[in-house]
Scaffold this motif. Structure first.
Motif, PDB file in Angstrom:
ATOM      1  N   UNK A  78      -1.988 -22.094 -32.245  1.00 54.96           N
ATOM      2  CA  UNK A  78      -2.505 -22.419 -30.922  1.00 54.96           C
ATOM      3  C   UNK A  78      -3.240 -21.197 -30.397  1.00 54.96           C
ATOM      4  N   UNK A  79      -4.491 -21.385 -30.029  1.00 54.31           N
ATOM      5  CA  UNK A  79      -5.273 -20.296 -29.447  1.00 54.31           C
ATOM      6  C   UNK A  79      -5.697 -20.737 -28.059  1.00 54.31           C
ATOM      7  N   UNK A  80      -5.432 -19.880 -27.081  1.00 55.07           N
ATOM      8  CA  UNK A  80      -5.753 -20.242 -25.718  1.00 55.07           C
ATOM      9  C   UNK A  80      -6.122 -18.987 -24.931  1.00 55.07           C
ATOM     10  N   UNK A  81      -6.433 -19.178 -23.666  1.00 54.12           N
ATOM     11  CA  UNK A  81      -6.880 -18.054 -22.852  1.00 54.12           C
ATOM     12  C   UNK A  81      -5.806 -17.678 -21.836  1.00 54.12           C
ATOM     13  N   UNK A  82      -5.930 -16.472 -21.311  1.00 58.33           N
ATOM     14  CA  UNK A  82      -4.981 -16.031 -20.290  1.00 58.33           C
ATOM     15  C   UNK A  82      -5.045 -16.963 -19.088  1.00 58.33           C
ATOM     16  N   UNK A  83      -3.892 -17.166 -18.482  1.00 59.29           N
ATOM     17  CA  UNK A  83      -3.792 -18.029 -17.325  1.00 59.29           C
ATOM     18  C   UNK A  83      -3.557 -19.493 -17.629  1.00 59.29           C
ATOM     19  N   UNK A  84      -3.708 -19.860 -18.887  1.00 62.41           N
ATOM     20  CA  UNK A  84      -3.557 -21.258 -19.272  1.00 62.41           C
ATOM     21  C   UNK A  84      -2.083 -21.636 -19.469  1.00 62.41           C
ATOM     22  N   UNK A  85      -1.887 -22.929 -19.721  1.00 59.94           N
ATOM     23  CA  UNK A  85      -0.543 -23.471 -19.954  1.00 59.94           C
ATOM     24  C   UNK A  85      -0.563 -24.220 -21.283  1.00 59.94           C
ATOM     25  N   UNK A  86       0.500 -24.053 -22.070  1.00 58.98           N
ATOM     26  CA  UNK A  86       0.593 -24.748 -23.353  1.00 58.98           C
ATOM     27  C   UNK A  86       1.978 -25.346 -23.503  1.00 58.98           C
ATOM     28  N   UNK A  87       2.065 -26.325 -24.383  1.00 57.03           N
ATOM     29  CA  UNK A  87       3.344 -26.956 -24.687  1.00 57.03           C
ATOM     30  C   UNK A  87       3.572 -26.938 -26.191  1.00 57.03           C
ATOM     31  N   UNK A  88       4.708 -26.427 -26.588  1.00 59.17           N
ATOM     32  CA  UNK A  88       5.094 -26.404 -27.988  1.00 59.17           C
ATOM     33  C   UNK A  88       6.175 -27.450 -28.192  1.00 59.17           C
TER      34      UNK A  88
END
Lengths: 114, 111
Positions: free
Chosen positions: A11-21
């Motif tokens: 998973x690659x994302x940016x600062x401030x974002x939200x992710x779900x594993x």
């Protein structure tokens, strides 16, 4: 193959974002554990759920939360992501609620925060 | 404070040589003790565990570990290392529904 599955693998994302594993435990296992593995902190226990209820809490940040659903799969939610959250996140499962019984680990989700 | 220490960050051994990985713990009572192995890109796999009884524990892949109460140690051994043993090894300690892992020892095997 431990029988524990985790998605996504990367998973690659940016600062401030939200992710779900997401984690699916071995068939029949009631406990799910979440761990964070990073180069500087090593393997850190985050949280444990047993049959849908929180059982134990480790070094989990307030920006992180988890839950276990009636079908026993679990999700780890990471919000307001920071660069330092980049790590491998492992899920493990066991048949009992006691954390020091054998835990079976999934292959992990590698999170990269840019 | 409760802690698990693996003093060796990295160990290199020749194939066929013997291996000993060290683990020390600091707990108020005898905890449950585990050794896990992590191959590159994989999750952790349990090698062996000690709960009580015989202090010499046999595990998978030819590994064994010895619990020494007087030294608060649980060292992992293998008499003859194979190239496929190259991996990261974690000692873990469980007590009172708390599970802690050591920082790990990376094993390199020379041909």
């Amino acid at each position: 193959d431990s029988g524990v599955t985790q998605t996504p693998k990367h998973l690659i994302t940016a600062t401030g974002q939200r992710v779900t594993l997401r984690c699916s435990p071995r068939s029949g296992d009631l406990s799910v554990y979440w761990y964070q593995q990073s180069l500087d902190q090593g393997l850190q226990f985050l949280i444990q759920y047993y049959n849908g209820e929180e059982r134990a809490k480790g070094n989990i940040l307030e920006r992180f939360s988890a839950q276990q659903f009636p079908d026993l799969h679990s999700e780890l939610n990471l919000s307001s992501l920071e660069l330092g959250d980049s790590a491998l996140y492992f899920c493990a499962s066991s048949g009992s609620g006691i954390s020091y019984n054998e835990q079976f680990f999934g292959p992990g989700t590698r999170l990269t925060v840019l | 404070a409760q802690s698990v220490t693996q003093p060796d960050i990295h160990i290199t051994v020749s194939e066929g040589a013997s291996l000993e990985l060290r683990c020390n713990y600091s707990y108020g009572a005898t905890p449950y003790l585990f050794w896990y192995v992590q191959s590159p890109g994989q999750g952790l796999q349990l090698l062996l565990k000690y709960f009580s009884g015989d202090t010499l524990v046999q595990g998978i892949k030819g590994f064994e570990a010895e619990f020494k109460r007087s030294q608060s140690s649980f060292n992992l051994r293998k008499p003859s290392v194979h190239w496929s043993d190259a991996a990261e090894y974690f000692c873990a300690v469980g007590y009172d529904n708390d599970m802690r892992f050591g920082a790990g020892t990376r094993l390199t095997v020379k041909p």
